[in-house]
Write a protein that holds these residues in place. Structure first.
Motif, PDB file in Angstrom:
ATOM      1  N   LEU A  80      76.641  40.596 -51.574  1.00  0.00           N
ATOM      2  CA  LEU A  80      77.579  39.640 -50.885  1.00  0.00           C
ATOM      3  C   LEU A  80      77.588  39.705 -49.314  1.00  0.00           C
ATOM      4  O   LEU A  80      77.872  40.453 -48.780  1.00  0.00           O
ATOM      5  CB  LEU A  80      79.017  39.424 -51.478  1.00  0.00           C
ATOM      6  CG  LEU A  80      79.741  38.328 -50.887  1.00  0.00           C
ATOM      7  CD1 LEU A  80      79.417  37.061 -51.175  1.00  0.00           C
ATOM      8  CD2 LEU A  80      81.437  38.748 -51.449  1.00  0.00           C
ATOM      9  N   ALA A  81      77.116  38.565 -48.644  1.00  0.00           N
ATOM     10  CA  ALA A  81      77.108  38.634 -47.116  1.00  0.00           C
ATOM     11  C   ALA A  81      78.370  38.311 -46.489  1.00  0.00           C
ATOM     12  O   ALA A  81      79.010  37.461 -47.160  1.00  0.00           O
ATOM     13  CB  ALA A  81      75.675  37.964 -46.659  1.00  0.00           C
ATOM     14  N   ALA A  82      78.588  38.639 -45.246  1.00  0.00           N
ATOM     15  CA  ALA A  82      79.372  38.022 -44.271  1.00  0.00           C
ATOM     16  C   ALA A  82      79.065  37.812 -43.059  1.00  0.00           C
ATOM     17  O   ALA A  82      77.901  38.523 -42.686  1.00  0.00           O
ATOM     18  CB  ALA A  82      80.682  38.871 -44.194  1.00  0.00           C
ATOM     19  N   VAL A  83      79.361  36.617 -42.253  1.00  0.00           N
ATOM     20  CA  VAL A  83      79.185  36.756 -40.842  1.00  0.00           C
ATOM     21  C   VAL A  83      80.128  36.878 -40.053  1.00  0.00           C
ATOM     22  O   VAL A  83      81.051  36.630 -40.164  1.00  0.00           O
ATOM     23  CB  VAL A  83      78.681  34.915 -40.579  1.00  0.00           C
ATOM     24  CG1 VAL A  83      78.030  34.505 -39.465  1.00  0.00           C
ATOM     25  CG2 VAL A  83      77.581  34.154 -41.823  1.00  0.00           C
ATOM     26  N   TYR A  84      79.570  37.677 -39.031  1.00  0.00           N
ATOM     27  CA  TYR A  84      80.488  37.963 -38.023  1.00  0.00           C
ATOM     28  C   TYR A  84      80.258  37.701 -36.333  1.00  0.00           C
ATOM     29  O   TYR A  84      78.928  37.684 -36.334  1.00  0.00           O
ATOM     30  CB  TYR A  84      80.770  39.611 -38.117  1.00  0.00           C
ATOM     31  CG  TYR A  84      79.657  40.356 -37.910  1.00  0.00           C
ATOM     32  CD1 TYR A  84      79.364  40.988 -36.567  1.00  0.00           C
ATOM     33  CD2 TYR A  84      78.799  40.616 -38.702  1.00  0.00           C
ATOM     34  CE1 TYR A  84      78.451  41.681 -36.411  1.00  0.00           C
ATOM     35  CE2 TYR A  84      77.614  41.367 -38.690  1.00  0.00           C
ATOM     36  CZ  TYR A  84      77.611  41.832 -37.223  1.00  0.00           C
ATOM     37  OH  TYR A  84      76.348  42.940 -37.204  1.00  0.00           O
ATOM     38  N   PRO A  85      81.004  37.406 -35.680  1.00  0.00           N
ATOM     39  CA  PRO A  85      80.678  37.315 -34.251  1.00  0.00           C
ATOM     40  C   PRO A  85      80.381  38.483 -33.275  1.00  0.00           C
ATOM     41  O   PRO A  85      80.768  39.691 -33.869  1.00  0.00           O
ATOM     42  CB  PRO A  85      81.841  36.568 -33.633  1.00  0.00           C
ATOM     43  CG  PRO A  85      83.164  37.394 -34.355  1.00  0.00           C
ATOM     44  CD  PRO A  85      82.393  37.421 -35.786  1.00  0.00           C
TER      45      PRO A  85
END
Length: 354
Positions: A127-132
């Motif tokens: 499961l991926a997550a996007v971060y700034p």
């Protein structure tokens, strides 16, 4: 035509914001049908109140809901007709091509795992997550990087970490239009020998058996700097990291609001910094990217943030549509196959030499 299944009952703001977001997406996606799964009466109360393309939205009734605070396994066992279970079934049967949900993460992952097949060569999904980040990347000047796994595979083997790296890099190429994303392992030091056994072994495998732009290990402080475009770790570590990153950005904004109220001098200083603060708010606003993928299955799942409003839901649906148009799963499968071919040949050569 694409058929995108939306869990209308998943998330803190369901069904109102989920239905509104799907309605918004229906106005801009000319090649997609959206299937809203959930309490038909509840969905029917919201849908007529918002602009939507009625020819592109269909409602599929599901009697139950898995709430955000429920145990995933217990809830799915007790509620086989929950919206997330029914939605995953629709995709498994071929009635839908992708699934979008802002609901209980554990239940979403488990519902998919019980109904969907893994891609060849994948042992566990990520499961991926996007971060700034500070740095931007790709032809779209994207300020986000990808972190995986963030909770689907709590204890990842070396092969799992390599698989996550390959899948994450493929996602970055397709979605962020980043032709050669920088891939890194998250560890407690930059040296090749740092970290647990799985990380050390994954380092060697990535160097020897893949053609990824692997830059080695990075540390936690490198994550927000954007040193890597794809950061790979076990689900336990990733879940802690992504929640910490989210908490830091929210805390900074709360502190700014507190300072503004306390002293005139602080208000003057903050007024001078207002442009930077707005930029921080914009960069850390997960509503604009909508969601991130669960990679490794033969079907596409986009997980939206649990607090998603209609804007985030609409963007998550659009992301699912873009991934389908770009054949994300096919793009992921090619380098996975190449890696396992190289790995098999290396193991055969080793066996022959002994």
């Amino acid at each position: 035509m694409q058929r995108i299944v939306v869990d209308a009952m998943g998330g803190d703001n369901a069904p109102e914001e989920i239905v509104k977001g799907a309605a918004e997406a229906s106005l801009v996606l000319s090649d997609a049908e959206l299937i809203l799964v959930g309490d038909a009466a509840a969905i029917g109360r919201v849908l007529p109140q918002v602009r939507h393309d009625g020819s592109r939205i269909r409602v599929h009734h599901a009697a139950d809901v898995v709430h955000m605070d429920e145990s995933p396994a217990e809830a799915l066992a007790a509620k086989p007709e929950s919206s997330i279970a029914v939605a995953a079934d629709l995709v498994a049967r071929g009635d839908g091509h992708a699934l979008v949900s802002a609901g209980n993460t554990g239940a979403s992952v488990l519902a998919c795992a019980r109904r969907w097949k893994l891609l060849p060569g994948v042992r566990r999904a990520g499961l991926a997550a996007v971060y700034p980040t500070e740095l931007r990347r790709g032809e779209r000047n994207d300020p986000f990087s990808l972190l995986l796994d963030v909770g689907a595979t709590i204890e990842a083997s070396a092969d799992d970490l390599v698989t996550f790296a390959i899948m994450g890099a493929a996602y970055a190429r397709v979605i962020s239009k980043n032709d050669r994303p920088r891939v890194a392992l998250l560890s407690n030091g930059h040296e090749a020998g740092k970290g647990p056994k799985s990380v050390v072994e994954a380092y060697s495998l990535l160097m020897e058996h893949t053609e990824l732009n692997f830059i080695g290990n990075i540390e936690g402080l490198d994550i927000p700097r954007g040193v890597a475009d794809v950061v790979v770790c076990s689900g336990y570590v990733g879940n802690v990291v992504v929640k910490m990153l989210e908490g830091v950005s929210e805390t900074v904004l709360r502190l700014a609001r507190y300072a503004y109220k306390e002293r005139l001098m602080w208000r003057v200083a903050l007024a001078m910094l207002s442009g930077g603060i707005e930029r921080l708010k914009g960069v850390t606003d997960w509503e604009q990217y909508g969601g991130a993928p669960l990679l490794g299955f033969e079907h596409l799942f986009i997980k939206a943030h649990g607090r998603s409003g209609h804007k985030a839901v609409a963007n998550a649906v659009r992301l699912a549509s873009k991934a389908l148009r770009s054949d994300l799963l096919g793009t992921v499968a090619v380098p996975l196959s190449a890696y396992h071919d190289r790995r098999s040949r290396a193991l055969a050569d080793t066996a022959a030499g002994t």
